[in-house]
Write an enzyme that holds these catalytic residues in place. Sequence first.
Site, mmCIF file in Angstrom:
data_model
loop_
_atom_site.group_PDB
_atom_site.id
_atom_site.type_symbol
_atom_site.label_atom_id
_atom_site.label_comp_id
_atom_site.label_asym_id
_atom_site.label_seq_id
_atom_site.Cartn_x
_atom_site.Cartn_y
_atom_site.Cartn_z
ATOM 1 N N LYS A 34 0.833 -1.214 0.000
ATOM 2 C CA LYS A 34 0.000 0.000 0.000
ATOM 3 C C LYS A 34 0.864 1.259 0.000
ATOM 4 C CE LYS A 34 -2.380 -0.828 3.832
ATOM 5 N NZ LYS A 34 -1.827 -2.125 4.287
ATOM 6 N N ARG A 41 -9.880 1.258 8.181
ATOM 7 C CA ARG A 41 -9.587 -0.144 8.493
ATOM 8 C C ARG A 41 -10.761 -0.832 9.175
ATOM 9 N NH1 ARG A 41 -3.486 0.657 8.623
ATOM 10 N NH2 ARG A 41 -2.559 -1.363 8.970
ATOM 11 N N ARG A 95 12.483 -9.129 3.927
ATOM 12 C CA ARG A 95 12.688 -7.714 4.260
ATOM 13 C C ARG A 95 13.533 -7.572 5.531
ATOM 14 N NH1 ARG A 95 7.533 -6.333 4.336
ATOM 15 N NH2 ARG A 95 7.338 -6.546 6.581
ATOM 16 N N ARG A 155 11.701 -2.329 12.308
ATOM 17 C CA ARG A 155 10.603 -1.691 13.038
ATOM 18 C C ARG A 155 10.113 -2.581 14.177
ATOM 19 N NH1 ARG A 155 6.064 0.216 8.880
ATOM 20 N NH2 ARG A 155 4.714 -0.945 10.283
ATOM 21 N N ARG A 158 -1.653 -8.978 12.891
ATOM 22 C CA ARG A 158 -2.153 -7.935 11.993
ATOM 23 C C ARG A 158 -2.972 -8.554 10.853
ATOM 24 N NH1 ARG A 158 2.542 -4.508 9.977
ATOM 25 N NH2 ARG A 158 1.090 -2.798 9.805
HETATM 26 P P1 AMP Z 1 0.441 0.567 8.849
HETATM 27 O O1 AMP Z 1 1.742 1.254 8.727
HETATM 28 O O2 AMP Z 1 -0.633 1.190 8.004
HETATM 29 O O3 AMP Z 1 0.511 -0.901 8.630
HETATM 30 O O4 AMP Z 1 -0.058 0.775 10.361
HETATM 31 C C1 AMP Z 1 0.729 0.396 11.463
HETATM 32 C C2 AMP Z 1 -0.148 0.255 12.694
HETATM 33 O O5 AMP Z 1 -0.779 1.501 12.991
HETATM 34 C C3 AMP Z 1 -1.294 -0.733 12.578
HETATM 35 O O6 AMP Z 1 -0.886 -2.064 12.857
HETATM 36 C C4 AMP Z 1 -2.261 -0.204 13.630
HETATM 37 O O7 AMP Z 1 -1.819 -0.541 14.942
HETATM 38 C C5 AMP Z 1 -2.101 1.301 13.474
HETATM 39 N N1 AMP Z 1 -3.032 1.859 12.473
HETATM 40 C C6 AMP Z 1 -2.714 2.403 11.268
HETATM 41 N N2 AMP Z 1 -3.800 2.812 10.620
HETATM 42 C C7 AMP Z 1 -4.851 2.538 11.419
HETATM 43 C C8 AMP Z 1 -6.250 2.695 11.296
HETATM 44 N N3 AMP Z 1 -6.801 3.242 10.202
HETATM 45 N N4 AMP Z 1 -7.030 2.281 12.318
HETATM 46 C C9 AMP Z 1 -6.500 1.732 13.438
HETATM 47 N N5 AMP Z 1 -5.194 1.526 13.613
HETATM 48 C C10 AMP Z 1 -4.368 1.925 12.616
#
Ligand code: AMP
Length: 214
Positions: free
Chosen positions: A14, A89, A128, A140, A151
Site C-alpha cells: 500500500k 480499516r 525484508r 521496526r 495484523r
Molecule cells: P500501517 O503502517 O498502516 O501498517 O499501520 C501500522 C499500525 O498503525 C497498525 O498495525 C495499527 O496498529 C495502526 N493503524 C494504522 N492505521 C490505522 C487505522 N486506520 N485504524 C487503526 N489503527 C491503525
Amino acid sequence: MINVIILGPPGAGKGTQSQRLEERAGLKQLSTGDMLRAEVAAQTEIGNKVKAILDRGDLVPDDLIVAMIGKRIGEFDCKYGVIFDGFPRTLAQAQALDAMLEKKGSPLKAVIELAVDEQELLNRQRSRIAETKAAGGEVRSDDNEETLRNRLSVFRQQTTPLIPYYRDRGVLETVDGMQPVDVVSRAIKAILAKNDGTCPASNGNAVKNACPTR
Ligand code: AMP
C-alpha cells in the site's frame, strides 16, 4: 478533486503504491501508520497511548484515528484530494470517512484493493527483515512474525468487511498485488484513468458512465 483508498493487508505494498501515486497531479498520500509512528517517535500524549497497540499489531481506537484524519484532510496540501493509505480499516472508519468527504464535497473516486496471499506476505517479511539486518538497518518494532500474524488476523476480521461495503457502492477495484511493483502501479494508473468517466452521486456513491468522459 479526487480521493482514492488503497486497501490491503499489511505488507501488500500500500505504501509503495501510494507514494508512486502521489507523484500524480497533486494528490496527497496520507498514511495513518506513518502519522501514528511519528506520534510515537515524538513521544506525544497520543504516541505514548498507542505505542503498545502498534507493537501488538492491534488497531487503535476509531475515534482517535477519525479525529486525526479529519483534522489532516482539512489542511492545505490535501485540497486536490488524498490517497488514503491504511485508512479506513473498520466499517466505523469507512462510515466516518463518507461523512467527512460528503461534508467537504470531495467524492471518493476509487477504492483499490491489493490482493495478496498471506503466505506471500510472511515470506516477504522474512526477506525484508533479513535485508534490513544485512544492511545494518533497524527493524521496526512491529515488524516480526508474531505481530504480522496478529495484523493479518485483525485485517481479516475488521478490515475485509470493507470489501463488500465498497463493492456495493460501485467503487471497488481489485488488483493482483502479487505482480511486480511496476505492473501493479500500471494497473492502478489504468483504473484511475478509466474511472475519469465516473460521476459521483450526491450520496457519495460512484455512478459509472453517468456523465461524459472529461
Ligand atoms: P500501517 O503502517 O498502516 O501498517 O499501520 C501500522 C499500525 O498503525 C497498525 O498495525 C495499527 O496498529 C495502526 N493503524 C494504522 N492505521 C490505522 C487505522 N486506520 N485504524 C487503526 N489503527 C491503525
